[in-house]
Every structure is written in C-alpha cells, then in structure tokens.
Motif scaffolding. Structure first.
Motif, PDB file in Angstrom:
ATOM      1  N   VAL A  20       0.875  -1.174   0.000  1.00 39.02           N
ATOM      2  CA  VAL A  20       0.000   0.000   0.000  1.00 39.02           C
ATOM      3  C   VAL A  20       0.912   1.223   0.000  1.00 39.02           C
ATOM      4  CG1 VAL A  20      -1.792   1.294   1.207  1.00 39.02           C
ATOM      5  CG2 VAL A  20      -1.728  -1.199   1.389  1.00 39.02           C
ATOM      6  N   CYS A  21       0.798   2.042  -0.999  1.00 36.27           N
ATOM      7  CA  CYS A  21       1.630   3.237  -1.040  1.00 36.27           C
ATOM      8  C   CYS A  21       1.169   4.198   0.045  1.00 36.27           C
ATOM      9  CB  CYS A  21       1.557   3.908  -2.404  1.00 36.27           C
ATOM     10  SG  CYS A  21       2.490   5.448  -2.429  1.00 36.27           S
ATOM     11  N   LYS A  22       2.080   4.628   0.878  1.00 33.79           N
ATOM     12  CA  LYS A  22       1.721   5.471   2.009  1.00 33.79           C
ATOM     13  C   LYS A  22       1.390   6.895   1.595  1.00 33.79           C
ATOM     14  CE  LYS A  22       4.043   3.087   5.808  1.00 33.79           C
ATOM     15  NZ  LYS A  22       4.903   2.115   5.081  1.00 33.79           N
ATOM     16  N   SER A  23       1.689   7.255   0.364  1.00 34.31           N
ATOM     17  CA  SER A  23       1.363   8.608  -0.093  1.00 34.31           C
ATOM     18  C   SER A  23       0.071   8.671  -0.890  1.00 34.31           C
ATOM     19  CB  SER A  23       2.478   9.171  -0.971  1.00 34.31           C
ATOM     20  OG  SER A  23       3.716   8.970  -0.381  1.00 34.31           O
ATOM     21  N   CYS A  24      -0.089   7.748  -1.843  1.00 36.52           N
ATOM     22  CA  CYS A  24      -1.255   7.874  -2.726  1.00 36.52           C
ATOM     23  C   CYS A  24      -2.338   6.854  -2.383  1.00 36.52           C
ATOM     24  CB  CYS A  24      -0.851   7.749  -4.194  1.00 36.52           C
ATOM     25  SG  CYS A  24      -0.453   6.074  -4.722  1.00 36.52           S
ATOM     26  N   GLY A  25      -2.024   5.879  -1.523  1.00 39.18           N
ATOM     27  CA  GLY A  25      -3.046   4.952  -1.069  1.00 39.18           C
ATOM     28  C   GLY A  25      -3.301   3.785  -2.002  1.00 39.18           C
ATOM     29  N   GLN A  38       1.542   1.378 -13.482  1.00 35.18           N
ATOM     30  CA  GLN A  38       0.235   1.974 -13.199  1.00 35.18           C
ATOM     31  C   GLN A  38       0.283   2.787 -11.905  1.00 35.18           C
ATOM     32  OE1 GLN A  38      -2.503  -1.292 -13.798  1.00 35.18           O
ATOM     33  NE2 GLN A  38      -4.091   0.158 -14.400  1.00 35.18           N
ATOM     34  N   HIS A  39       1.020   2.240 -10.951  1.00 34.29           N
ATOM     35  CA  HIS A  39       1.164   2.962  -9.695  1.00 34.29           C
ATOM     36  C   HIS A  39       1.902   4.285  -9.904  1.00 34.29           C
ATOM     37  CE1 HIS A  39       3.605   3.918  -5.998  1.00 34.29           C
ATOM     38  NE2 HIS A  39       2.369   4.307  -5.729  1.00 34.29           N
ATOM     39  N   ALA A  40       2.980   4.249 -10.654  1.00 31.79           N
ATOM     40  CA  ALA A  40       3.758   5.472 -10.877  1.00 31.79           C
ATOM     41  C   ALA A  40       2.864   6.562 -11.479  1.00 31.79           C
ATOM     42  CB  ALA A  40       4.949   5.181 -11.791  1.00 31.79           C
ATOM     43  N   HIS A  42      -0.536   6.763 -11.372  1.00 32.40           N
ATOM     44  CA  HIS A  42      -1.553   7.175 -10.412  1.00 32.40           C
ATOM     45  C   HIS A  42      -0.935   8.057  -9.328  1.00 32.40           C
ATOM     46  CE1 HIS A  42      -3.848   6.621  -6.631  1.00 32.40           C
ATOM     47  NE2 HIS A  42      -4.866   6.852  -7.424  1.00 32.40           N
ATOM     48  N   HIS A  43       0.208   7.626  -8.847  1.00 37.49           N
ATOM     49  CA  HIS A  43       0.911   8.329  -7.771  1.00 37.49           C
ATOM     50  C   HIS A  43       1.140   9.795  -8.134  1.00 37.49           C
ATOM     51  CE1 HIS A  43       3.626   8.184  -4.233  1.00 37.49           C
ATOM     52  NE2 HIS A  43       4.238   9.171  -4.872  1.00 37.49           N
ATOM     53  N   HIS A  44       1.714   9.977  -9.309  1.00 36.97           N
ATOM     54  CA  HIS A  44       2.055  11.331  -9.738  1.00 36.97           C
ATOM     55  C   HIS A  44       0.803  12.194  -9.899  1.00 36.97           C
ATOM     56  CE1 HIS A  44       4.381  14.475 -11.577  1.00 36.97           C
ATOM     57  NE2 HIS A  44       3.437  14.569 -12.495  1.00 36.97           N
TER      58      HIS A  44
HETATM   59 ZN    ZN Z   1       1.827   5.978  -4.564  1.00 35.67          ZN
END
Ligand code: ZN
Ligand code: ACO
Length: 223
Positions: A20-25, A38-40, A42-44
C-alpha cells in the motif's frame, strides 16, 4: 474508473506481496512491472491533484489541530477554481460518477479539508436545494446486493420534504478516513451554508449516496 477500482480490489485479494503506497493509497504489487507502472502514473497524478500550496486569498472557515477547512466560491481566482476541478476529477473518478453539471453553478460551495501536510484530504460540494426525498430502506431483493450498481438503489419516499442544502459529493482521502474529517466537513457546511444559522440535519440531504456515504450519513444524522 471501473478498471482502476477493480484493479485495486483484485490486487488486494488475489496477490501476495502487495504494497500500500503510504502517499497515494494505491495497493499494488511491487514486483509486477505493469502494476508498478500503473502505480507510478496514479501516484504522480494523484499527488499533483491534491497538492495545496496555500493561496494569498483563502477563506478559512474552520481550523483544527490536524488541518483546516477552506471554502471556495464560484467567482474565486482561477487557481482556486482549478484546484477544485482537479480534486473533483479525482473524486468523480474514484466514485465512478459522471461529472454532473450543477443546476446553479453560481451557488455551489466547495469545502476543502487541507491537512497539515498541505494536501487536500477531504472535499465536500454543497448546493442549495428546495426539497429532498428521505431514504426509507435498503432494497428488499437480496440478489440485487451482489451488483455494485444496485447498492445505490435505496428506496426513497415519494413525498418531498423541504430541505436547504444538498451535498452532492463528499470524499475523504483513503488513508485519512475514520478520523472525523467528513464529520467536520458537514458540521462546517451546516454552520456556513446560510449566513447566521446552523442548519439542522433535516435541512441537509446527501444525493445518491454510495454505501460508504450512506453509512456515514446514517451515523452522522443520528448523533
Ligand atoms: Zn503511490
Ligand atoms: N463504514 C461504517 N461506518 C462509517 C464509515 C464506513 N465506511 N464511514 C464513516 N462511518 C461512520 C462511523 O460511525 C464514523 O465514526 P467512527 O469512526 O467514530 O466510528 C462516522 O461515520 C464519522 O466518520 P468520519 O470519520 O467523519 O468519516 P470519513 O472522514 O472516514 O469519511 C466518507 C466518510 C466521506 C464516506 C469516506 O468513507 C469516503 O470518502 N468514501 C469514499 C467516497 C464516497 O463514497 N463518498 C460518499 C459519496 S455519496 C455523496 O457524495 C453524496
């Protein structure tokens, strides 16, 4: 959105080694290149969308130990409007709602909960309404509960009741839920929506609530 939602749910249930990414969830498998990509993305996009740099002119309507609530009105400077649009896009995407054009765009009030990490972690969009239909009960057909779409088919009274303030969207960032952010947003709306009066829970109405929204609204209106 369907794919994104589905992706998150599947990743959480089927695969081991999920993060679970602690920044973007987002929940993803770090060892899977496609997931990582996909995470990269979404994260950005997500972090850009909720970043709040602070505005010269900001309308702070409530302050707390862990953040503040800022009100944005339709004729505010374009940087404020743009932020509201960015956040609304993220929210609509997460909820799978079509972007709905409000009946009176000039009267829409948007409340943003800004965390002390300078991020928009909550959003509430309110507009004036004249009447609402009370939710009576959940659908009786047990089979309907298997489909996601049917979760919204609550039975409503066909007798309109007078209301003042419609909450067309309420959203809290996944990693900040159950910290009373939604509650504080609604309290603030009741206090600020009409000058000089504190709206009762009968005077506010949640439109087309999701399962989360209904659980929150039921709890909120009974306490
Ligand atoms: Zn993230
Ligand atoms: N399940 C059960 N009870 C809940 C839930 C839930 N998912 N969410 C809130 N509650 C109840 C609890 O009793 C809670 O108090 P407690 O934590 O002390 O038990 C009480 O409501 C207050 O909750 P908050 O912490 O203020 O709510 P939160 O900040 O977590 O936000 C929200 C709730 C906005 C529904 C959040 O879960 C969310 O953003 N969900 C995804 C988006 C969504 O579905 N929004 C509603 C759309 S409907 C509409 O916009 C009109």
């Amino acid at each position: 959105r369907e794919t994104k939602d589905q992706f998150i749910i599947d990743a959480g249930q089927k695969h081991f080694g999920t993060t679970v990414c602690k920044s973007c969830g987002m929940i993803y498998t770090a060892s899977n290149p496609e997931d990582e990509m996909q995470h990269a993305q979404h994260h950005h996009r997500f972090l850009e969308g909720i970043k709040y740099t602070g505005w010269k002119k900001e309308r702070i309507v409530a302050e707390f130990w862990d953040g503040k609530i800022v009100l944005v009105l339709p004729h505010d400077p374009s940087y404020a409007i743009r932020k509201v649009e960015d956040v609304q896009e993220l929210v609509d995407c997460e909820l799978g709602f079509q972007h709905v054009v409000p009946k009176c765009p000039n009267k829409v009030k948007t409340f943003l909960f800004i965390s002390d990490e300078k991020r928009v972690v909550g959003c509430l969009i309110a507009e004036p309404i004249k009447q609402a239909f009370r939710v009576l009960s959940e659908p009786a057909d047990p089979e309907s509960s298997s489909s996601r779409e049917c979760h919204r088919a609550w039975q409503c009274s066909d007798v309109p009741e007078p209301a003042v303030c419609g909450i067309s969207r309420i959203w809290v960032f996944r990693l900040k839920r159950r910290k009373r952010i939604a509650r504080r947003l609604v309290d603030t709306v009741r206090n600020c929506f009409m000058f000089g009066c504190f709206l009762s829970t009968d005077e506010i109405a949640f439109s087309d609530p999701t399962p989360d929204g209904k659980l929150f609204a039921t709890k909120y209106c009974n306490t």
